[in-house]
Design an enzyme around this catalytic site. Sequence first.
Site, mmCIF file in Angstrom:
data_model
loop_
_atom_site.group_PDB
_atom_site.id
_atom_site.type_symbol
_atom_site.label_atom_id
_atom_site.label_comp_id
_atom_site.label_asym_id
_atom_site.label_seq_id
_atom_site.Cartn_x
_atom_site.Cartn_y
_atom_site.Cartn_z
ATOM 1 N N LYS A 10 0.955 -1.090 -0.519
ATOM 2 C CA LYS A 10 0.339 -0.117 -0.126
ATOM 3 C C LYS A 10 0.919 1.030 -0.045
ATOM 4 O O LYS A 10 2.091 1.085 -0.164
ATOM 5 C CB LYS A 10 -0.569 0.142 1.382
ATOM 6 C CG LYS A 10 -0.080 0.563 2.495
ATOM 7 C CD LYS A 10 0.098 0.983 3.295
ATOM 8 C CE LYS A 10 1.080 1.575 4.200
ATOM 9 N NZ LYS A 10 2.281 2.307 4.701
ATOM 10 N N ASP A 134 -1.547 -1.123 10.171
ATOM 11 C CA ASP A 134 -1.981 -1.101 8.620
ATOM 12 C C ASP A 134 -2.469 -2.595 8.875
ATOM 13 O O ASP A 134 -3.325 -2.420 7.161
ATOM 14 C CB ASP A 134 -0.841 -0.835 8.209
ATOM 15 C CG ASP A 134 0.048 0.166 8.488
ATOM 16 O OD1 ASP A 134 -1.349 1.058 9.055
ATOM 17 O OD2 ASP A 134 0.898 0.788 7.657
HETATM 18 O O1 C5P Z 1 0.872 -0.167 15.229
HETATM 19 P P1 C5P Z 1 2.635 -0.051 14.314
HETATM 20 O O2 C5P Z 1 3.313 -1.570 15.436
HETATM 21 O O3 C5P Z 1 2.104 0.088 13.324
HETATM 22 O O4 C5P Z 1 3.303 1.518 15.054
HETATM 23 C C1 C5P Z 1 4.667 0.990 15.123
HETATM 24 C C2 C5P Z 1 4.698 2.589 15.310
HETATM 25 O O5 C5P Z 1 3.735 3.910 15.005
HETATM 26 C C3 C5P Z 1 4.022 2.521 17.450
HETATM 27 O O6 C5P Z 1 4.663 2.407 18.405
HETATM 28 C C4 C5P Z 1 3.589 3.769 17.979
HETATM 29 O O7 C5P Z 1 4.666 4.310 18.152
HETATM 30 C C5 C5P Z 1 3.889 4.600 16.012
HETATM 31 N N1 C5P Z 1 2.788 5.281 15.649
HETATM 32 C C6 C5P Z 1 1.491 6.439 16.557
HETATM 33 N N2 C5P Z 1 0.226 6.247 16.184
HETATM 34 C C7 C5P Z 1 0.014 5.486 15.188
HETATM 35 C C8 C5P Z 1 -0.045 4.306 14.553
HETATM 36 C C9 C5P Z 1 1.551 4.569 15.095
HETATM 37 O O8 C5P Z 1 2.041 6.823 17.071
HETATM 38 N N3 C5P Z 1 -1.381 5.972 14.780
#
Ligand code: C5P
Length: 303
Positions: A10, A134
Site C-alpha cells: 500500500k 495497518d
Molecule cells: O501499530 P504499529 O506497530 O504499526 O506502529 C508502530 C509505531 O508507530 C507505534 O509503536 C507508535 O510509536 C507509532 N504509531 C503512532 N500512531 C499511529 C500508528 C503508529 O504513534 N497511529
Amino acid sequence: MRLVARCPAKVNLSLRVLGKRPDGYHELETVFQAVDLWDRLDVELADDFEMSCDHPGIPLDDSNLVLRAARRFRETTGVDRGASFRLRKGIPVGGGMGGGSSDAAGTLVLLDRLWGTGAPREQIHAIAAGLGSDVAFFLTGGTALGRGRGERIEPLEGIEETPLLLGFPPFGIPTAEVYRRVRVPGAPGGDSVRLTPSGIDVSVARFSTLKLPGGKDFGFVTNDLERAVFEGWPELQAFRDSLMKAGARKALVSGSGSTVFGIFPESDLVDRAVSILGSVFATWELRPCRTIGEGIRVRSEAG
Ligand code: C5P
C-alpha cells in the site's frame, strides 16, 4: 492442498495527524491505497507452526508477523491445529509499504480457509487491529479511509487505475522514530501538523467522493509526517522534488517512509522519470506500479 495468498503493498495517498492520544499512539485520518506489488504467502496443514522465507532480512522468531498472526488466530478461535508457511517477498522490507502488515492479514485469511474456521468477519478484523495499525486495511484493500490508529477502516469508492512511480532508498525508517519527531498541534514549538477543523465526518464525506480522473484533483494528497521525515532524512525531500520535476502531478512520502512515490498522469511519463531519476539516485530502487481496487487474493493449488 496448498493455499496461496497474494498480499499487496500500500501507499498512503493522504495522512493527517489529528492529535496524540493518551495511549501514546497518534489519532490519524489516512487514505490507504493498494498497489500492484505483492508478497506471496503459501500455507499447508502441519502439526505445529513452521515458517520459511526467501528474504534474509525477515526474522523467523516470535517477532515475525506471520507467526504472530497465526498464534493470535489460533488462540482466539480455539482451533488446535498447525500450519506450514512459505513467504516469498516482493515488497521491500522496512519501506513503509505495509508488507509485513499485508502478510499478517494474509495469514488470517489463509488460516480461516485452511482450517475451515468460518470465523466472523468482525473477529478477524479485531485480531488484525490488535496486530498493528495497518493490518486491518489489507482485509479490505483497494482504496480505504483509516481512522483511529489507522485500524478503523471504511472502504472508499475506488479511484481510477493510476500509474505511480515508487522510490525505495537503500535504508528503512523506523515508524516509531518518525512519530516521536512529529510536532502535534498544541504541543510546544509545533505547528507542523494541522488539525482538520471540521472534524472527521466532514472529511469522510470529502473522501468518499474521491476520484483521480486524469489526475486532476490532488488537493487531498498530503502527509503530515513528511516534515518530520524530511528533517531526519533530507535525501527523501530531494527525491520528492526530483519526482515533481520529472513530471509527477504529486509526489509524497508514503506513511512514515522510507518509500517516496509520485502520481503520474500516464505510464509513458513514469518510464521517462525512471531514466531521469535513475542516474541521479543510483542507490535507490525505482519501481513503476499501478493502483489496484482489490486486497488479498487466495487461491488453492494441488499440493
Ligand atoms: O501499530 P504499529 O506497530 O504499526 O506502529 C508502530 C509505531 O508507530 C507505534 O509503536 C507508535 O510509536 C507509532 N504509531 C503512532 N500512531 C499511529 C500508528 C503508529 O504513534 N497511529
